[in-house]
Design an enzyme around this catalytic site. Structure first.
Site, PDB file in Angstrom:
ATOM      1  N   ARG A  73       0.845  -1.206   0.000  1.00  0.00           N
ATOM      2  CA  ARG A  73       0.000   0.000   0.000  1.00  0.00           C
ATOM      3  C   ARG A  73       0.879   1.254   0.000  1.00  0.00           C
ATOM      4  NH1 ARG A  73      -4.766   0.768  -1.568  1.00  0.00           N
ATOM      5  NH2 ARG A  73      -5.624  -0.917  -0.319  1.00  0.00           N
ATOM      6  N   ARG A  96       1.205  -6.752  -9.625  1.00  0.00           N
ATOM      7  CA  ARG A  96       1.641  -6.104  -8.376  1.00  0.00           C
ATOM      8  C   ARG A  96       1.810  -7.076  -7.224  1.00  0.00           C
ATOM      9  NH1 ARG A  96      -3.421  -2.775  -5.616  1.00  0.00           N
ATOM     10  NH2 ARG A  96      -5.026  -4.359  -5.901  1.00  0.00           N
ATOM     11  N   HIS A 165       0.418   3.274 -10.555  1.00  0.00           N
ATOM     12  CA  HIS A 165      -0.575   3.775  -9.588  1.00  0.00           C
ATOM     13  C   HIS A 165       0.141   4.515  -8.453  1.00  0.00           C
ATOM     14  CE1 HIS A 165      -3.759   3.565  -6.599  1.00  0.00           C
ATOM     15  NE2 HIS A 165      -4.552   2.870  -7.366  1.00  0.00           N
ATOM     16  N   ASP A 210     -12.068  10.229  -6.861  1.00  0.00           N
ATOM     17  CA  ASP A 210     -11.663   9.015  -7.565  1.00  0.00           C
ATOM     18  C   ASP A 210     -12.101   9.179  -9.021  1.00  0.00           C
ATOM     19  OD1 ASP A 210     -11.960   5.443  -6.762  1.00  0.00           O
ATOM     20  OD2 ASP A 210     -10.867   6.528  -8.320  1.00  0.00           O
ATOM     21  N   GLU A 269      -2.010   8.844 -11.209  1.00  0.00           N
ATOM     22  CA  GLU A 269      -1.611   7.595 -11.839  1.00  0.00           C
ATOM     23  C   GLU A 269      -1.601   7.757 -13.354  1.00  0.00           C
ATOM     24  OE1 GLU A 269      -4.792   6.094  -8.514  1.00  0.00           O
ATOM     25  OE2 GLU A 269      -4.548   4.814 -10.297  1.00  0.00           O
TER      26      GLU A 269
END
Ligand code: TA6
Length: 297
Positions: A73, A96, A165, A210, A269
């Site tokens: 994270r 990832r 990201h 977002d 991102e």
């Protein structure tokens, strides 16, 4: 584990040190005349970049997991071959959470250090056309990342999404503005992917954000009044930009993220997602390149 040094003009060798990082995951510590960086083989994940005279560029959650098959994270998750949720296959692809192979590391004469990593084959990859996925991380005064995908299929087009990201460290999210997306259309995930066009000179944060901006190739600046710096995100081979801050409620829902940590991060991102999905013909290669730099305000 050990060090690799190189004689360089500026008298300060670029250095790569192999160590056991958090969760005993293999990590490469990079030192140059200008900066330090940390890269985990797990997810080819850059977790740290800092210029000698500056604050860390990347945010890393204090609550992040460092474990096999778990995403880290913070830092720069490499999202491939899909972005967002996918039925029965989890969120944001498998790249990832896989251990990547280190193919090459090269301190270069100008003092920069580059790493080349490759995504190994995996059961998850078998439901996609055969491909070669490599990632080059170059560390110097700035941080440059290049994700390349080659479609090795003799005759299938490879449709995929990709995204770096990136989680940026900020002094106080309320004193941050993100510039460079005025006039660009976006999908607002907070409002059920409603289609909108950004009419503001800058994005400011006072609730969850977002957004998936589409058909945009321009650079984005993150202006941080608290840390008195501007972070610039420049890119090639990318027509989507995603901007994210989870704010209070989402922060509380994420077990690997601190409740107040939304105050000190913003994701900007760079990739190719949603309607900008890549359709790569057989034998061809797509390259996504992102350069991250910072300067005092
Ligand atoms: O890029 C923004 C986003 O898609 C958000 O919707 C949020 O889910 C975030 O990614 C984090 O996703 P993750 O799977 O890492 O929890």
């Amino acid at each position: 584990m050990g060090d690799v040094k190189a004689e360089v003009k500026n008298g300060m060798p670029g250095k790569v040190t192999f160590i056991d990082g958090r969760g005993d995951l293999p990590m490469l510590e990079i030192t140059t005349a200008w900066s330090t960086a940390e890269v985990y083989l797990h997810g080819a994940h850059v977790t740290h970049f800092k210029k000698r005279d500056g604050s860390p560029l990347l945010f890393l959650s204090q609550c992040s997991r460092f474990a096999e098959n778990q995403p880290i994270r913070g830092g720069i998750p490499v999202i491939f071959p899909w972005f967002g949720p996918r039925e029965a296959m989890g969120q944001h692809g498998f790249a990832r959470v896989k251990p990547w192979e280190l193919k090459e590391f090269a301190p270069s004469p100008d003092g920069s250090v580059s790493l080349r990593l490759r995504l190994p084959d995996s059961p998850e990859a078998s439901s996609f056309p055969p491909c070669t996925v490599e990632y080059i991380v170059t560390v110097n005064e700035s941080l440059t990342l290049q994700l390349s995908v080659t479609n090795n299929s003799p005759d299938d087009i490879f449709s995929f999404e990709n995204c770096l990201h990136t989680y940026f460290e900020v002094g106080d999210i309320k004193a941050v503005s993100v510039k460079g997306l005025k006039g660009v259309s976006y999908l607002d995930k907070v409002e059920g992917f409603a289609q909108k066009t950004d009419s503001e000179d800058a994005i400011r944060f006072n609730s969850e954000v977002d957004r998936v901006y589409l058909n945009t190739t321009g650079a984005v600046d993150i202006v941080d009044q608290k840390l008195k710096r501007t972070i610039r995100v420049e890119k090639q081979g990318s027509v989507s930009t995603v901007v994210w801050n989870p704010w209070v409620a989402k922060a509380q829902q994420m077990p690997d993220f601190g409740n107040e940590e939304f105050e000190h991060m913003v994701c900007v991102e760079s990739g190719n997602v949603a309607a900008n999905i890549i359709k790569l013909p057989p034998g061809e290669t797509s390259k996504l390149t992102v350069k991250l730099s910072s300067a005092p305000l």
